[in-house]
Design an enzyme around this catalytic site. Structure first.
Site, PDB file in Angstrom:
ATOM      1  N   SER A 169      29.171 -46.783 -86.781  1.00 22.96           N
ATOM      2  CA  SER A 169      27.731 -46.612 -86.530  1.00 22.96           C
ATOM      3  C   SER A 169      26.921 -47.849 -86.908  1.00 22.96           C
ATOM      4  O   SER A 169      25.894 -48.138 -86.292  1.00 22.96           O
ATOM      5  CB  SER A 169      27.209 -45.405 -87.317  1.00 22.96           C
ATOM      6  OG  SER A 169      27.768 -44.233 -86.794  1.00 22.96           O
ATOM      7  N   ARG A 205      27.392 -29.486 -84.260  1.00 23.86           N
ATOM      8  CA  ARG A 205      26.306 -30.172 -83.530  1.00 23.86           C
ATOM      9  C   ARG A 205      26.806 -31.055 -82.381  1.00 23.86           C
ATOM     10  O   ARG A 205      26.018 -31.755 -81.742  1.00 23.86           O
ATOM     11  CB  ARG A 205      25.500 -31.025 -84.509  1.00 23.86           C
ATOM     12  CG  ARG A 205      24.688 -30.207 -85.494  1.00 23.86           C
ATOM     13  CD  ARG A 205      24.203 -31.034 -86.672  1.00 23.86           C
ATOM     14  NE  ARG A 205      23.342 -30.245 -87.552  1.00 23.86           N
ATOM     15  CZ  ARG A 205      23.778 -29.340 -88.426  1.00 23.86           C
ATOM     16  NH1 ARG A 205      25.081 -29.102 -88.535  1.00 23.86           N
ATOM     17  NH2 ARG A 205      22.934 -28.667 -89.181  1.00 23.86           N
ATOM     18  N   THR A 217      30.471 -42.025-102.252  1.00 31.37           N
ATOM     19  CA  THR A 217      29.902 -43.328-102.594  1.00 31.37           C
ATOM     20  C   THR A 217      28.561 -43.480-101.885  1.00 31.37           C
ATOM     21  O   THR A 217      28.166 -42.660-101.060  1.00 31.37           O
ATOM     22  CB  THR A 217      30.824 -44.474-102.134  1.00 31.37           C
ATOM     23  OG1 THR A 217      30.766 -44.544-100.708  1.00 31.37           O
ATOM     24  CG2 THR A 217      32.238 -44.243-102.587  1.00 31.37           C
ATOM     25  N   VAL A 248      27.755 -40.196 -89.256  1.00 31.16           N
ATOM     26  CA  VAL A 248      28.024 -40.678 -90.604  1.00 31.16           C
ATOM     27  C   VAL A 248      28.158 -39.460 -91.498  1.00 31.16           C
ATOM     28  O   VAL A 248      27.270 -38.600 -91.539  1.00 31.16           O
ATOM     29  CB  VAL A 248      26.902 -41.600 -91.119  1.00 31.16           C
ATOM     30  CG1 VAL A 248      27.379 -42.364 -92.356  1.00 31.16           C
ATOM     31  CG2 VAL A 248      26.444 -42.576 -90.040  1.00 31.16           C
ATOM     32  N   ILE A 249      29.288 -39.369 -92.192  1.00 30.33           N
ATOM     33  CA  ILE A 249      29.555 -38.181 -93.008  1.00 30.33           C
ATOM     34  C   ILE A 249      29.446 -38.540 -94.488  1.00 30.33           C
ATOM     35  O   ILE A 249      29.993 -39.554 -94.935  1.00 30.33           O
ATOM     36  CB  ILE A 249      30.928 -37.588 -92.641  1.00 30.33           C
ATOM     37  CG1 ILE A 249      30.864 -37.134 -91.171  1.00 30.33           C
ATOM     38  CG2 ILE A 249      31.279 -36.422 -93.568  1.00 30.33           C
ATOM     39  CD1 ILE A 249      32.077 -36.467 -90.636  1.00 30.33           C
ATOM     40  N   TRP A 271      34.102 -44.440 -85.016  1.00 33.83           N
ATOM     41  CA  TRP A 271      34.336 -43.769 -86.311  1.00 33.83           C
ATOM     42  C   TRP A 271      34.101 -42.272 -86.118  1.00 33.83           C
ATOM     43  O   TRP A 271      33.068 -41.878 -85.591  1.00 33.83           O
ATOM     44  CB  TRP A 271      33.367 -44.335 -87.344  1.00 33.83           C
ATOM     45  CG  TRP A 271      33.698 -43.994 -88.770  1.00 33.83           C
ATOM     46  CD1 TRP A 271      33.444 -42.816 -89.395  1.00 33.83           C
ATOM     47  CD2 TRP A 271      34.339 -44.829 -89.728  1.00 33.83           C
ATOM     48  NE1 TRP A 271      33.871 -42.865 -90.690  1.00 33.83           N
ATOM     49  CE2 TRP A 271      34.433 -44.090 -90.933  1.00 33.83           C
ATOM     50  CE3 TRP A 271      34.851 -46.137 -89.697  1.00 33.83           C
ATOM     51  CZ2 TRP A 271      34.997 -44.603 -92.095  1.00 33.83           C
ATOM     52  CZ3 TRP A 271      35.409 -46.642 -90.856  1.00 33.83           C
ATOM     53  CH2 TRP A 271      35.484 -45.894 -92.022  1.00 33.83           C
ATOM     54  N   HIS A 323      27.972 -45.629 -99.726  1.00 35.38           N
ATOM     55  CA  HIS A 323      28.184 -46.225 -98.405  1.00 35.38           C
ATOM     56  C   HIS A 323      27.408 -45.457 -97.335  1.00 35.38           C
ATOM     57  O   HIS A 323      26.873 -46.023 -96.395  1.00 35.38           O
ATOM     58  CB  HIS A 323      29.685 -46.213 -98.075  1.00 35.38           C
ATOM     59  CG  HIS A 323      30.120 -47.424 -97.333  1.00 35.38           C
ATOM     60  ND1 HIS A 323      30.902 -48.405 -97.907  1.00 35.38           N
ATOM     61  CD2 HIS A 323      29.859 -47.843 -96.078  1.00 35.38           C
ATOM     62  CE1 HIS A 323      31.108 -49.361 -97.026  1.00 35.38           C
ATOM     63  NE2 HIS A 323      30.491 -49.046 -95.902  1.00 35.38           N
TER      64      HIS A 323
HETATM   65  C1  DLZ Z   1      32.669 -47.915 -93.652  1.00 37.25           C
HETATM   66  C2  DLZ Z   1      32.187 -46.670 -93.025  1.00 37.25           C
HETATM   67  C3  DLZ Z   1      32.124 -45.456 -93.758  1.00 37.25           C
HETATM   68  C4  DLZ Z   1      32.526 -45.368 -95.195  1.00 37.25           C
HETATM   69  N1  DLZ Z   1      31.737 -44.329 -93.191  1.00 37.25           N
HETATM   70  C5  DLZ Z   1      31.356 -44.338 -91.886  1.00 37.25           C
HETATM   71  C6  DLZ Z   1      30.915 -43.161 -91.265  1.00 37.25           C
HETATM   72  O1  DLZ Z   1      30.895 -42.064 -91.819  1.00 37.25           O
HETATM   73  N2  DLZ Z   1      30.505 -43.266 -89.961  1.00 37.25           N
HETATM   74  C7  DLZ Z   1      30.514 -44.439 -89.259  1.00 37.25           C
HETATM   75  O2  DLZ Z   1      30.109 -44.463 -88.078  1.00 37.25           O
HETATM   76  N3  DLZ Z   1      30.968 -45.558 -89.826  1.00 37.25           N
HETATM   77  C8  DLZ Z   1      31.385 -45.548 -91.103  1.00 37.25           C
HETATM   78  N4  DLZ Z   1      31.827 -46.696 -91.695  1.00 37.25           N
HETATM   79  C9  DLZ Z   1      31.988 -47.904 -90.842  1.00 37.25           C
HETATM   80  C10 DLZ Z   1      30.713 -48.718 -90.684  1.00 37.25           C
HETATM   81  O3  DLZ Z   1      29.830 -48.093 -89.756  1.00 37.25           O
HETATM   82  C11 DLZ Z   1      31.060 -50.122 -90.100  1.00 37.25           C
HETATM   83  O4  DLZ Z   1      31.807 -49.982 -88.936  1.00 37.25           O
HETATM   84  C12 DLZ Z   1      31.857 -50.975 -91.089  1.00 37.25           C
HETATM   85  O5  DLZ Z   1      31.201 -51.033 -92.335  1.00 37.25           O
HETATM   86  C13 DLZ Z   1      32.023 -52.407 -90.522  1.00 37.25           C
HETATM   87  O6  DLZ Z   1      30.757 -53.057 -90.398  1.00 37.25           O
END
Ligand code: DLZ
Length: 164
Positions: A65, A136, A95, A90-91, A31, A97
């Site tokens: 992640s 970063r 939401t 993770v950004i 991701w 999430h």
């Molecule tokens: C679903 C999701 C979202 C919304 N955002 C990120 C993110 O910013 N960075 C990341 O590494 N993964 C994201 N995911 C995916 C989740 O980590 C995961 O792969 C899914 O929910 C499937 O379990």
């Protein structure tokens, strides 16, 4: 500046443990691949710079992640590694999430560190936007992948001195 001494991207090779016989796993989240590949390159090149051989670096990819803890566990269960580096970003969105993913990966990695005799290193960026992540992962704020590799070698050395 207060953080000047905390940027491990500028590590001093002379003060680092000898890593030439160490073995590492690196788990990379797909991701935001642009960012995670930058972090991976920083970690990989640093391990090589510290004397680790390419055949002693095992890479596995996971979709996001949230899957990093299980990916790390797969390596810890199947390979004789001294440490595992987990890489993700993770950004912040609109939401919750973001919070769930951050909480899930953090708690999962903490559990691994309580369970296995080899440390898992946290290289997960949690940023407000992609620009912060770029800064970063090889940009103006250094590369957190470099710092993760430095931490991995130091923790691997501690493990070798204390656990066997
Ligand atoms: C679903 C999701 C979202 C919304 N955002 C990120 C993110 O910013 N960075 C990341 O590494 N993964 C994201 N995911 C995916 C989740 O980590 C995961 O792969 C899914 O929910 C499937 O379990």
């Amino acid at each position: 500046m207060a953080t000047a001494n905390k940027n491990l991207s500028n590590y001093d090779k002379n003060t680092m443990p000898n890593a030439s016989s160490m073995r590492f796993g690196i788990v990379v989240s797909e991701w935001n691949e642009e960012i995670t590949e930058g972090l991976f390159n920083g970690a990989y090149e640093t391990l090589l710079d510290l004397g680790v051989t390419p055949d002693n670096i095992i890479r596995e990819n996971v979709p996001g992640s949230f899957e990093l803890p299980f990916g790390a566990r797969c390596i810890l269960e199947s390979e004789a590694v001294d440490a595992v580096i987990t890489i993700g970003v993770v950004i912040q969105g609109e939401t919750r999430h973001f919070d769930f993913v951050c909480d899930g990966v953090t708690q999962g990695l903490v559990q691994l560190n309580h369970t296995y005799n080899a440390p898992t290193i946290f290289c997960v960026l949690t940023d407000m936007n992609i620009e912060q992540s770029r800064a970063r992962s090889g940009g103006e704020h250094g590369n957190k992948g470099v710092e993760a590799a430095v931490a991995a070698v130091k923790m691997a050395d501690l493990r070798r001195r204390r656990l066997r």
